[in-house]
Design an enzyme around this catalytic site. Structure first.
Site, mmCIF file in Angstrom:
data_model
loop_
_atom_site.group_PDB
_atom_site.id
_atom_site.type_symbol
_atom_site.label_atom_id
_atom_site.label_comp_id
_atom_site.label_asym_id
_atom_site.label_seq_id
_atom_site.Cartn_x
_atom_site.Cartn_y
_atom_site.Cartn_z
ATOM 1 N N HIS A 151 0.862 -1.184 0.000
ATOM 2 C CA HIS A 151 0.000 0.000 0.000
ATOM 3 C C HIS A 151 0.900 1.236 0.000
ATOM 4 O O HIS A 151 1.811 1.345 0.820
ATOM 5 C CB HIS A 151 -0.868 -0.041 1.262
ATOM 6 C CG HIS A 151 -1.883 1.038 1.383
ATOM 7 N ND1 HIS A 151 -3.142 0.942 0.834
ATOM 8 C CD2 HIS A 151 -1.848 2.240 2.008
ATOM 9 C CE1 HIS A 151 -3.840 2.027 1.119
ATOM 10 N NE2 HIS A 151 -3.067 2.846 1.838
ATOM 11 N N GLY A 201 -0.077 5.639 12.467
ATOM 12 C CA GLY A 201 0.048 5.600 13.925
ATOM 13 C C GLY A 201 -1.157 6.150 14.676
ATOM 14 O O GLY A 201 -1.091 6.346 15.893
ATOM 15 N N GLY A 236 -6.052 2.149 8.535
ATOM 16 C CA GLY A 236 -5.922 3.089 9.642
ATOM 17 C C GLY A 236 -6.117 2.394 10.979
ATOM 18 O O GLY A 236 -7.202 1.874 11.258
ATOM 19 N N GLY A 237 -5.048 2.333 11.791
ATOM 20 C CA GLY A 237 -5.159 1.721 13.112
ATOM 21 C C GLY A 237 -5.395 0.230 13.078
ATOM 22 O O GLY A 237 -5.990 -0.337 14.001
ATOM 23 N N HIS A 240 -2.937 4.622 -2.910
ATOM 24 C CA HIS A 240 -4.030 5.367 -2.253
ATOM 25 C C HIS A 240 -3.768 6.858 -2.458
ATOM 26 O O HIS A 240 -2.854 7.413 -1.852
ATOM 27 C CB HIS A 240 -4.022 4.972 -0.763
ATOM 28 C CG HIS A 240 -5.015 5.673 0.088
ATOM 29 N ND1 HIS A 240 -4.986 5.605 1.464
ATOM 30 C CD2 HIS A 240 -6.093 6.451 -0.222
ATOM 31 C CE1 HIS A 240 -5.988 6.310 1.960
ATOM 32 N NE2 HIS A 240 -6.662 6.845 0.964
ATOM 33 N N GLY A 253 -4.001 11.018 6.577
ATOM 34 C CA GLY A 253 -2.934 12.006 6.714
ATOM 35 C C GLY A 253 -1.730 11.503 7.489
ATOM 36 O O GLY A 253 -0.611 11.933 7.227
ATOM 37 N N PHE A 254 -1.960 10.598 8.426
ATOM 38 C CA PHE A 254 -0.855 10.156 9.272
ATOM 39 C C PHE A 254 -1.004 8.682 9.609
ATOM 40 O O PHE A 254 -2.129 8.199 9.763
ATOM 41 C CB PHE A 254 -0.830 10.966 10.579
ATOM 42 C CG PHE A 254 -0.637 12.433 10.343
ATOM 43 C CD1 PHE A 254 0.644 12.970 10.236
ATOM 44 C CD2 PHE A 254 -1.729 13.273 10.171
ATOM 45 C CE1 PHE A 254 0.824 14.331 9.973
ATOM 46 C CE2 PHE A 254 -1.561 14.626 9.911
ATOM 47 C CZ PHE A 254 -0.274 15.156 9.811
ATOM 48 N N SER A 267 2.191 1.068 10.869
ATOM 49 C CA SER A 267 2.969 0.958 12.104
ATOM 50 C C SER A 267 2.951 -0.447 12.693
ATOM 51 O O SER A 267 3.962 -0.888 13.247
ATOM 52 C CB SER A 267 2.529 2.004 13.132
ATOM 53 O OG SER A 267 1.162 2.216 13.114
ATOM 54 N N ASP A 300 0.893 5.345 0.159
ATOM 55 C CA ASP A 300 0.070 6.496 0.544
ATOM 56 C C ASP A 300 0.609 7.770 -0.092
ATOM 57 O O ASP A 300 1.706 8.226 0.245
ATOM 58 C CB ASP A 300 0.086 6.626 2.070
ATOM 59 C CG ASP A 300 -0.779 5.577 2.743
ATOM 60 O OD1 ASP A 300 -1.950 5.453 2.356
ATOM 61 O OD2 ASP A 300 -0.274 4.878 3.648
ATOM 62 N N MET A 326 0.176 11.683 -0.513
ATOM 63 C CA MET A 326 -0.437 12.826 0.202
ATOM 64 C C MET A 326 0.129 14.131 -0.342
ATOM 65 O O MET A 326 1.343 14.226 -0.564
ATOM 66 C CB MET A 326 -0.123 12.742 1.688
ATOM 67 C CG MET A 326 -0.548 11.436 2.324
ATOM 68 S SD MET A 326 -0.082 11.406 4.065
ATOM 69 C CE MET A 326 -0.677 9.776 4.527
#
Ligand code: DX5
Ligand code: ZN
Length: 221
Positions: free
Chosen positions: A35, A147, A178-179, A68, A144-145, A200, A37, A39
């Site tokens: 994946h 973690g 995400g998470g 993405h 956006g982030f 992460s 990312d 941005m």
């Protein structure tokens, strides 16, 4: 037909001083896709990487590259990601005023098309396009982030989308991003998610990349 359950490590949390080596480690440990990312500092409050990183990844792995696009006006840049070697191109409903044309471009390019939505966007917004996509990405954090903590309020969306897809496009995959960790994989897999993105939980795992992937694989059905 039983759908596969797949792990798509997000290289966003990789060590970029040795990206090729980290990708190889993840592949050897059983990654299914990668994946990536993208941005732009406008659609999301962070800047990451561009097509050149996709092209670099393409040179070190033959696995599908799951790109993405968290960028304004993705139509302006999609050809560059196709040329760089993307396998899936996933666009946000919030950035595509002419989604039919955007998806048609992706289809014509030979890439597989993905559609995604932020946690605050209703499934109703993407419903008209669900018959035309190969992948639906359910964001479980505000993009956006890496973690960030998983947002449990998105869980009902997965079932809602799976029910619609079962009627009109049963082969489409649902991905969550995400998470994601062993607990949230279990929660989302139960609702019908098949592809699990993790940055992460894999690249920052205290015992290394292999242990990170294994900890996620261990809970997959
Ligand atoms: C967030 C990105 C995610 C992110 C996931 O905007 O789309 O792919 O890298 O990071 P973790 O797995 O750490 O939540
Ligand atoms: Zn992502």
């Amino acid at each position: 037909m039983k759908k596969p359950h797949l792990i798509s490590p997000s290289i966003f949390s990789a060590d970029f001083t040795r990206l090729g080596d980290q990708i190889k480690q993840a592949e050897d440990a059983g990654a299914d896709w990668f994946h990536i990312d993208i941005m732009d500092g406008h659609f999301v409050p962070n800047i990451s990487m561009g097509p050149f990183i996709v092209e670099a990844c393409r040179r070190v792995t033959n696995l599908p590259l799951d790109v993405h696009l968290m960028i304004e006006e993705p139509d302006r840049y999609m050809q560059e990601f196709v040329t760089a070697g993307a396998s899936y191109l996933t666009v946000h409903i919030e950035t595509c005023p002419e989604m039919d044309n955007t998806l048609q471009f992706i289809y014509d390019s030979g890439c597989k098309s993905g559609i995604t939505l932020k946690p605050g966007t209703a499934v109703q917004e993407i419903k008209p396009y669900l018959k035309d996509v190969a992948l639906v990405l359910v964001m479980s954090v505000n993009p956006g982030f890496s973690g960030q903590s998983f947002m449990p309020e998105v869980i009902p969306k997965i079932k809602e989308i799976r029910n619609i897809l079962d009627e009109i496009n049963p082969d489409a995959l649902i991905e969550v991003d995400g998470g994601i960790n062993p607990q949230t994989i279990t929660q989302t897999m139960e609702q019908g998610a098949q592809v699990f993105v993790a940055a992460s939980a894999i690249f920052n795992h205290p015992q290394g990349i292999r242990a990170g992937i294994q900890s996620l694989r261990d809970v997959l059905l």
